[in-house]
Design a protein around this motif. Structure first.
Motif, PDB file in Angstrom:
ATOM      1  N   MET A  98       0.867  -1.423   0.093  1.00 12.24           N
ATOM      2  CA  MET A  98       0.046   0.011   0.008  1.00 12.24           C
ATOM      3  C   MET A  98       1.033   1.083   0.028  1.00 12.24           C
ATOM      4  N   VAL A  99       2.057   1.239   0.775  1.00 15.25           N
ATOM      5  CA  VAL A  99       2.899   2.264   1.051  1.00 15.25           C
ATOM      6  C   VAL A  99       3.416   2.672  -0.502  1.00 15.25           C
ATOM      7  N   GLU A 100       3.680   1.702  -1.231  1.00 19.40           N
ATOM      8  CA  GLU A 100       4.469   1.677  -2.470  1.00 19.40           C
ATOM      9  C   GLU A 100       3.402   2.681  -3.700  1.00 19.40           C
ATOM     10  N   PHE A 101       2.287   2.208  -3.510  1.00 21.23           N
ATOM     11  CA  PHE A 101       1.153   2.561  -4.534  1.00 21.23           C
ATOM     12  C   PHE A 101       0.195   3.551  -4.101  1.00 21.23           C
ATOM     13  N   PHE A 102       0.050   3.724  -2.861  1.00 19.86           N
ATOM     14  CA  PHE A 102      -1.158   4.876  -2.291  1.00 19.86           C
ATOM     15  C   PHE A 102      -0.456   6.014  -1.666  1.00 19.86           C
ATOM     16  N   GLU A 103      -1.137   7.270  -1.737  1.00 18.01           N
ATOM     17  CA  GLU A 103      -0.612   8.332  -0.965  1.00 18.01           C
ATOM     18  C   GLU A 103      -0.880   7.955   0.435  1.00 18.01           C
ATOM     19  N   PRO A 104       0.154   8.506   1.487  1.00 23.83           N
ATOM     20  CA  PRO A 104       0.005   8.175   2.844  1.00 23.83           C
ATOM     21  C   PRO A 104      -1.322   8.737   3.461  1.00 23.83           C
ATOM     22  N   ASP A 105      -2.083   9.625   2.907  1.00 19.11           N
ATOM     23  CA  ASP A 105      -3.374  10.025   3.572  1.00 19.11           C
ATOM     24  C   ASP A 105      -4.552   9.232   2.859  1.00 19.11           C
ATOM     25  N   MET A 106      -4.236   8.264   1.830  1.00 18.22           N
ATOM     26  CA  MET A 106      -5.658   7.524   1.351  1.00 18.22           C
ATOM     27  C   MET A 106      -6.110   6.817   2.283  1.00 18.22           C
ATOM     28  N   PRO A 107      -7.638   6.876   2.438  1.00 21.48           N
ATOM     29  CA  PRO A 107      -8.335   6.433   3.427  1.00 21.48           C
ATOM     30  C   PRO A 107      -8.316   4.709   2.732  1.00 21.48           C
TER      31      PRO A 107
END
Length: 136
Positions: A98-107
């Protein structure tokens, strides 16, 4: 990003339907995920086990890899569900992906088949994460 109730329910329904497709002959622990891209597409995933347990793949990573393999790289929301007592919690490997592909604030909405919900973010799931920028 706060989703409207209709979209949230659509994602929960997608993740829940994936429980039936999970290939879990060893753990008997199905997990489903539903991922919303920034352009409104939905990619669903389930966990897929293998007799060589290290080769198994979680629902979250299945959904992410399906989307990325189709050229999607912008994501808005992830729902994960399972038959746990409390809302399901992603494993460490899924959190790192998730860290690789999502922004840190993504719900990320964690649910269970009883209807319990817990909304968090990628950053809250893996504080102090190793990120691609750390390799520079």
């Amino acid at each position: 990003m706060k989703l409207n109730q209709v979209m949230t329910e659509k994602l929960i329904d997608g993740a829940t339907k994936m429980l039936e497709k999970a290939y879990v002959p060893y753990s008997h622990f199905p997990v489903g995920a539903s991922l919303l891209t920034s352009d409104g597409e939905i990619y669903n995933g389930c966990n897929i086990e293998n007799a060589s347990f290290g080769l198994s793949n979680c629902a979250e990573r299945t959904a992410i890899f399906k989307a990325v393999s189709e050229g999607k790289k912008q994501f808005d929301y992830l729902v994960v569900t399972g038959g746990t007592e409390d809302p399901i919690s992603p494993c460490g490997a899924c959190r790192q992906v998730m860290v690789e592909f999502f922004e840190p604030d993504m719900p990320v909405l964690l649910t269970n088949t009883k209807g319990d919900k817990f909304e968090t973010t990628v950053k809250e799931l893996l504080p102090g994460a190793f990120r691609s920028e750390d390799m520079n």
